[in-house]
Design a protein around this motif. Structure first.
Motif, PDB file in Angstrom:
ATOM      1  N   ILE A   1      30.864  10.429 -44.784  1.00 40.14           N
ATOM      2  CA  ILE A   1      29.865  10.820 -43.626  1.00 40.14           C
ATOM      3  C   ILE A   1      30.859  11.565 -42.737  1.00 40.14           C
ATOM      4  CG2 ILE A   1      28.821  10.136 -41.522  1.00 40.14           C
ATOM      5  CD1 ILE A   1      28.113   7.427 -42.814  1.00 40.14           C
ATOM      6  N   GLU A   2      30.372  13.053 -42.556  1.00 42.06           N
ATOM      7  CA  GLU A   2      31.137  14.105 -41.832  1.00 42.06           C
ATOM      8  C   GLU A   2      30.996  14.083 -40.083  1.00 42.06           C
ATOM      9  OE1 GLU A   2      31.205  17.781 -43.797  1.00 42.06           O
ATOM     10  OE2 GLU A   2      31.061  16.823 -45.710  1.00 42.06           O
ATOM     11  N   ASN A   3      29.556  14.127 -39.715  1.00 43.15           N
ATOM     12  CA  ASN A   3      29.268  14.091 -38.377  1.00 43.15           C
ATOM     13  C   ASN A   3      28.150  13.199 -38.195  1.00 43.15           C
ATOM     14  OD1 ASN A   3      30.365  17.075 -38.018  1.00 43.15           O
ATOM     15  ND2 ASN A   3      29.416  17.306 -39.825  1.00 43.15           N
ATOM     16  N   ALA A   4      28.473  12.647 -37.000  1.00 46.83           N
ATOM     17  CA  ALA A   4      27.556  11.308 -36.502  1.00 46.83           C
ATOM     18  C   ALA A   4      28.056  11.085 -35.155  1.00 46.83           C
ATOM     19  CB  ALA A   4      27.489  10.323 -37.678  1.00 46.83           C
ATOM     20  N   ASN A   5      27.137  10.421 -34.184  1.00 46.98           N
ATOM     21  CA  ASN A   5      27.566   9.689 -33.394  1.00 46.98           C
ATOM     22  C   ASN A   5      27.123   8.367 -33.525  1.00 46.98           C
ATOM     23  OD1 ASN A   5      28.296  12.119 -31.668  1.00 46.98           O
ATOM     24  ND2 ASN A   5      26.023  12.380 -30.908  1.00 46.98           N
ATOM     25  N   VAL A   6      28.121   7.398 -33.333  1.00 45.42           N
ATOM     26  CA  VAL A   6      28.243   6.085 -33.526  1.00 45.42           C
ATOM     27  C   VAL A   6      28.442   5.125 -32.265  1.00 45.42           C
ATOM     28  CG1 VAL A   6      29.081   4.174 -35.218  1.00 45.42           C
ATOM     29  CG2 VAL A   6      28.576   6.485 -35.902  1.00 45.42           C
ATOM     30  N   LYS A   7      27.761   4.222 -32.128  1.00 44.30           N
ATOM     31  CA  LYS A   7      28.057   3.186 -31.231  1.00 44.30           C
ATOM     32  C   LYS A   7      27.993   1.682 -31.796  1.00 44.30           C
ATOM     33  CE  LYS A   7      26.144   6.021 -27.091  1.00 44.30           C
ATOM     34  NZ  LYS A   7      25.214   5.971 -26.109  1.00 44.30           N
ATOM     35  N   VAL A   8      28.733   0.889 -31.484  1.00 47.00           N
ATOM     36  CA  VAL A   8      28.798  -0.409 -31.991  1.00 47.00           C
ATOM     37  C   VAL A   8      28.815  -1.339 -30.904  1.00 47.00           C
ATOM     38  CG1 VAL A   8      29.969  -2.250 -33.486  1.00 47.00           C
ATOM     39  CG2 VAL A   8      29.866   0.090 -34.182  1.00 47.00           C
ATOM     40  N   SER A   9      27.939  -2.448 -30.826  1.00 45.43           N
ATOM     41  CA  SER A   9      27.909  -3.308 -29.647  1.00 45.43           C
ATOM     42  C   SER A   9      27.060  -4.753 -30.061  1.00 45.43           C
ATOM     43  CB  SER A   9      27.289  -2.631 -28.320  1.00 45.43           C
ATOM     44  OG  SER A   9      27.274  -3.588 -27.250  1.00 45.43           O
ATOM     45  N   ALA A  10      27.148  -5.691 -29.031  1.00 47.10           N
ATOM     46  CA  ALA A  10      26.848  -6.953 -29.287  1.00 47.10           C
ATOM     47  C   ALA A  10      26.402  -7.442 -27.928  1.00 47.10           C
ATOM     48  CB  ALA A  10      27.638  -7.892 -29.904  1.00 47.10           C
ATOM     49  N   PRO A  11      25.555  -8.570 -27.692  1.00 49.48           N
ATOM     50  CA  PRO A  11      25.246  -8.962 -26.346  1.00 49.48           C
ATOM     51  C   PRO A  11      26.300  -9.722 -25.926  1.00 49.48           C
ATOM     52  CG  PRO A  11      23.914 -10.035 -28.246  1.00 49.48           C
ATOM     53  CD  PRO A  11      24.511  -8.944 -28.875  1.00 49.48           C
ATOM     54  N   PHE A  12      27.130 -10.246 -26.784  1.00 49.07           N
ATOM     55  CA  PHE A  12      28.351 -11.083 -26.225  1.00 49.07           C
ATOM     56  C   PHE A  12      29.561 -10.431 -27.138  1.00 49.07           C
ATOM     57  CE2 PHE A  12      25.117 -13.650 -28.568  1.00 49.07           C
ATOM     58  CZ  PHE A  12      26.239 -14.062 -29.409  1.00 49.07           C
TER      59      PHE A  12
END
Length: 290
Positions: free
Chosen positions: A122-133
Motif C-alpha cells: 500500500i503506497e498512499n493512504a490516510n490511516v487512523k487507529v483507535s479504541a474507546p479505551f
C-alpha cells in the motif's frame, strides 16, 4: 439575443461545470473497521471519532477469530486476548504517502503499522487507529487491511501478503517489548530494506543480513529474537517486492528513526572500540609477563 436563449445557455454551461463536482464522492473512498466486541454505543462513538457514518464510509467489523487467523502464530494469548476491540479508519489516496496516527493503543505504534503497510504494497493512504479505551491494538493491522480491501479505491490483497504484514506487526511488537517500539520499527525497517534490495537466494543469506544489521547496534537480542526476524524476512522475501517501488517509503520510515537508532549504533561502535583497546593492552601485559 433572446433572453430565454441566453438563460438556457447559462444553465447548460453551469450544469456541465457542476457535473464533475457532483460525481466526486470523496467519503465513499473511506472505510472503517470496528471491533466486533464493542457495545453498540461504543461502535457509534468510534464512528463519531472518525467523523463518518454508515452513509459516508464502508463500515465492517473485525472479529477475534480474524485476529487469531493472522496473528495467532506469532502473538501471545495475553496480547491477543479473546475480544476484538481496536478500530481503524482507512482512506486510500493517490498521493501523500502513508499517514498513520494512533490513539489508545499501546502495543503497536504508527511506525509499526506504516512498515507493515509498505510490506502489504500500500503506497498512499490516510490511516487512523483507535479504541474507546486503552488496548494493545492487535486488531488494528487485521482491520486496516480488511478496511483497505473494502474501501472503494482499495484492492484485494492475497492471503500471503496479509499474513506477512500481520506477522511483521507481531514480530516488531514483541521486539519492541525488549528494546522499545521505535527502535524495533527502525531495526525491522533496516533489515527489510536490505532483504528486499538484495533478494537473498536462501535462508542463510537472510540470516547473514539480519546478523550484519543487528551487530551494528548495542541491543541484546536473544536467539529467538533473531530467529523471529529471520522467519519474518523469509516471508517478506517470498513476496518479491520491487525495491525501486518501495525504496522511497522505506527511506521515509528510516529518516524518522534516524536519531533513535544512531545513538545505539554509536554505543555499539564505541563498545567495540573499547573492547579492541582493552584486548590490545591485555596483549601487551601478557607479553611483558612472558
Amino acid at each position: 439575443m433572446n433572453k430565454k436563449l441566453v438563460l438556457g445557455i447559462i444553465l447548460t454551461a453551469a450544469s456541465l461545470f457542476a457535473t464533475p463536482i457532483n460525481n466526486v464522492y470523496a467519503d465513499s473512498y473511506k472505510s472503517v473497521t470496528i471491533g466486533a466486541d464493542l457495545t453498540n454505543q461504543q461502535k457509534q462513538n468510534m464512528l463519531k471519532y472518525f467523523n463518518v457514518d454508515s452513509n459516508s464510509a464502508s463500515v465492517v467489523e473485525v472479529t477475534s477469530t480474524e485476529e487469531k487467523k493472522y496473528l495467532g502464530d506469532t502473538v501471545s494469548k495475553g496480547q491477543l486476548g479473546n475480544k476484538s476491540i481496536s478500530c481503524s479508519y482507512i482512506e486510500p489516496t493517490t498521493t501523500g504517502g502513508l499517514v498513520v496516527n494512533t490513539h489508545n493503543v499501546t502495543w503497536v505504534n504508527a511506525s509499526m503499522i506504516k512498515n507493515a503497510l509498505i510490506t502489504a504494497g500500500i503506497e498512499n493512504a490516510n490511516v487512523k487507529v483507535s479504541a474507546p479505551f486503552t488496548v494493545s491494538g492487535t486488531a488494528a493491522m487485521t482491520g486496516i487491511l480488511k478496511g483497505f480491501e473494502n474501501s472503494k479505491d482499495g484492492k484485494k490483497l492475497d492471503e500471503k501478503t496479509k499474513k506477512t504484514a500481520n506477522e511483521e506487526v507481531a514480530v516488531t511488537g514483541k521486539l519492541g517489548e525488549k528494546i522499545g517500539q521505535d527502535k524495533a520499527s527502525g531495526l525491522i525497517n533496516e533489515v527489510k530494506s536490505e532483504v528486499i534490495k538484495d533478494k537473498p537466494k536462501d535462508e542463510e543469506g537472510i540470516k547473514k543480513i539480519v546478523n550484519n544489521v543487528t551487530d551494528n547496534y548495542s541491543y541484546k537480542l536473544s536467539k529467538d529474537d533473531v530467529n523471529n526476524i529471520v522467519g519474518l524476512m523469509t516471508n517478506v522475501n517470498k513476496l518479491n517486492l520491487d525495491y525501486n517501488k518501495v525504496k522511497g517509503q522505506l527511506e521515509g520510515v528510516a529518516s524518522t528513526m534516524k536519531n533513535t537508532l544512531q545513538s545505539d549504533k554509536t554505543k555499539s561502535w564505541f563498545a567495540g572500540v573499547c573492547a579492541s583497546i582493552g584486548d590490545f593492552f591485555k596483549g601487551i601485559a601478557n607479553s611483558l609477563k612472558s
